[in-house]
Design a protein around this motif. Structure first.
Motif, short mmCIF file in Angstrom:
data_model
loop_
_atom_site.label_atom_id
_atom_site.label_comp_id
_atom_site.label_asym_id
_atom_site.label_seq_id
_atom_site.Cartn_x
_atom_site.Cartn_y
_atom_site.Cartn_z
N LEU A 282 22.12 -15.50 -27.64
CA LEU A 282 21.84 -16.61 -28.55
C LEU A 282 20.73 -16.25 -29.53
CD1 LEU A 282 21.90 -19.76 -26.21
CD2 LEU A 282 23.51 -19.18 -28.01
N ILE A 283 19.69 -15.59 -29.04
CA ILE A 283 18.58 -15.19 -29.91
C ILE A 283 19.06 -14.23 -30.99
CG2 ILE A 283 16.42 -13.87 -29.98
CD1 ILE A 283 15.73 -15.10 -27.25
N LEU B 211 19.52 -24.70 -29.62
CA LEU B 211 20.71 -24.35 -28.85
C LEU B 211 20.44 -24.35 -27.35
CD1 LEU B 211 22.16 -21.47 -31.07
CD2 LEU B 211 23.00 -23.81 -30.87
N MET B 212 19.27 -23.84 -26.94
CA MET B 212 18.92 -23.83 -25.52
C MET B 212 18.78 -25.26 -24.99
SD MET B 212 18.80 -20.98 -23.90
CE MET B 212 17.80 -21.47 -22.49
N ALA B 213 18.30 -26.17 -25.84
CA ALA B 213 18.13 -27.56 -25.42
C ALA B 213 19.46 -28.18 -25.02
CB ALA B 213 17.50 -28.38 -26.56
N PHE C 86 29.82 -15.59 -28.60
CA PHE C 86 30.81 -16.68 -28.61
C PHE C 86 30.83 -17.46 -27.30
CE2 PHE C 86 35.14 -18.22 -27.73
CZ PHE C 86 35.27 -19.12 -28.77
N PHE C 87 30.92 -16.75 -26.19
CA PHE C 87 31.02 -17.43 -24.90
C PHE C 87 29.69 -18.09 -24.51
CE2 PHE C 87 34.58 -14.45 -24.68
CZ PHE C 87 35.59 -15.32 -24.32
N ALA C 88 28.59 -17.53 -25.01
CA ALA C 88 27.31 -18.19 -24.80
C ALA C 88 27.25 -19.50 -25.58
CB ALA C 88 26.17 -17.27 -25.23
N LEU C 89 27.77 -19.48 -26.82
CA LEU C 89 27.77 -20.68 -27.67
C LEU C 89 28.73 -21.75 -27.14
CD1 LEU C 89 27.73 -18.90 -31.14
CD2 LEU C 89 25.91 -20.32 -30.21
N ILE D 77 30.98 -27.05 -24.21
CA ILE D 77 31.66 -27.53 -23.00
C ILE D 77 30.89 -28.69 -22.39
CG2 ILE D 77 32.26 -26.92 -20.62
CD1 ILE D 77 32.85 -24.07 -21.67
N ILE D 78 29.56 -28.55 -22.29
CA ILE D 78 28.73 -29.59 -21.68
C ILE D 78 28.81 -30.89 -22.47
CG2 ILE D 78 26.36 -30.27 -21.15
CD1 ILE D 78 25.79 -27.33 -20.49
#
Length: 424
Positions: A77-78, A102-104, A216-219, A224-225
């Motif tokens: 992400l970073i 994004l982490m939030a 991509f999968f991190a984003l 999803i949440i």
């Protein structure tokens, strides 16, 4: 007399340096004995406070945050954020702010977000020439978006205590959280200009695309949440389990998660959960005594005696929360004050959603405000910096958060528009 004893004991124990959870527990226990109330009531209150399905989200999001850091989600992400905004003046600081947003949307905890971001960003910020005071303040402020942008552990606790629909409360924090993140980025730009930093070259489109593919999968995690919660596919608590499962599967597929990492994450999540849960236990007994002594009615009458204007009352509440937040840990202060908040909502006819988001954000401001400022402590701990060196640099971030909160007070639609549009 009983109320006076409870409050005096609370401040005496706090001045003596007792941890806030045991400060509330000890002052409540002595008051129970003094008033002749059956101690079994305290035991019942302590158990009932944690006997909640909603509160299971706390260890789950703590675990998810630990796993994300270990399997490389945070790192990816970073890198993606750096390719997107690194060319703006104050590039790495801008990257920190965007990563915080994004982490939030993944872990729901200010301390977990600050810890994950800080461990990776502070060395880089030092290398680019930022002083440690600014860097720690930036990490604390960016991590502090965790409880505002959904999912949020603090919102879960508030909703659990007031029976408010958690989906609506979650979505009400989205716009204010993003506004604060953008405000942080604007300030970082001005600060970088002030200290003479030069903007880096813009990343090429191919570099941005490669970083996006890699992340991509991190984003997908926040997508999803949030989509799952908004659509009703799963509850806020279940979203924590989904985040854990997704992070674990991601780590296994990418061959980044070892059995030792999993056990270490479980251990760290348990330790991180222990503090808030102990606070919730003892705060419940303390809050019960406040209710027993009609503290809510006394405070409401006092506030109403100053003004009955809903806006003035809300500003007075914000002032009270900020003063309380300077000395008392957020979770404890929130549970202590909920009876008074409920009484005010009923008396003045506030929209419960509007009232809740203002209260929660103001409590979050307390998490980075000295002298307690737990999240500021976390970021300073990572940098091994004395807290006093971060006191001055944190104030611009505090004022940005405060400005957005005051905007919500006078323009409630900033918080309520999104949940209303989504029909939650």
């Amino acid at each position: 007399m009983m109320l006076a004893m409870l409050i005096i004991l609370f401040f005496v124990f706090m001045i003596l340096g007792m941890p806030i959870a045991f400060t509330m527990g000890a002052s409540a226990a002595f008051t129970f004995l003094y008033a002749g109330i059956d101690p079994m009531v305290m035991a019942q209150r302590t158990f009932t406070a944690t006997n909640s399905f909603a509160l299971m989200a706390i260890p789950l999001f703590m675990l998810a945050g630990n796993l994300m850091e270990r399997v490389g989600i945070t790192e990816e992400l970073i890198d993606f954020c750096d390719k997107c905004v690194g060319h703006i003046r104050g590039g790495l600081a801008q990257t920190t702010c965007l990563t915080g947003i994004l982490m939030a949307a993944m872990c729901g905890s200010n301390n977990a977000s600050a810890s994950a971001i800080g461990s990776m960003m502070i060395p880089g910020l030092r290398k680019e020439g930022y002083d440690d005071g600014f860097s720690c303040s930036l990490i604390a402020a960016s991590g502090n978006l965790g409880p505002i942008i959904p999912p949020s552990i603090i919102m879960i606790i508030y909703a659990s205590a007031t029976n408010m629909p958690i989906n609506r409360l979650f979505m009400s924090g989205m716009v204010p959280g993003i506004l604060m993140g953008v405000g942080f980025m604007v300030y970082c730009n001005l600060h970088a200009k002030k200290i003479g930093m030069v903007a880096k070259p813009r990343a090429k489109a191919k570099e941005v695309w490669n970083a996006f593919v890699k992340a991509f999968f991190a984003l997908l995690t926040p997508v999803i949440i949030l989509v799952g919660i908004m659509s009703g596919m799963f509850t806020a608590t279940e979203s924590g389990a989904i985040a854990v499962l997704y992070s674990a599967v991601y780590g296994i597929v990418r061959k980044r998660l070892k059995l030792k990492d999993l056990f270490d994450s479980l251990y760290q999540a348990a330790i991180s959960t222990l503090g808030p849960m102990i606070v919730i236990c003892f705060a419940a007994s303390f809050s019960y005594l406040l209710t027993y002594c009609d503290f809510a009615e006394i405070m409401v009458n006092f506030i109403i005696s100053i003004s009955t204007n809903p806006y003035i009352v809300m500003l007075l509440i914000m002032l009270l929360i900020m003063i309380l937040g300077m000395f008392v840990e957020v979770t404890a202060a929130l549970i202590m004050m909920i009876p008074m908040f409920t009484a005010l909502v009923n008396l003045l006819g506030y929209d419960p959603l509007y009232f809740a988001i203002v209260v929660i954000i103001t409590f979050c401001i307390g998490a980075i405000t000295p002298p307690v400022g737990i999240t500021l402590y976390v970021s300073c701990g990572i940098a091994k910096l004395p807290l006093k060196d971060a006191i001055k640099p944190i104030w611009p971030f505090v004022f940005i958060m405060l400005g957005v909160t005051i905007l919500i007070v006078f323009v409630p639609g900033v918080a309520t528009l999104l949940p209303n549009l989504l029909g939650l």
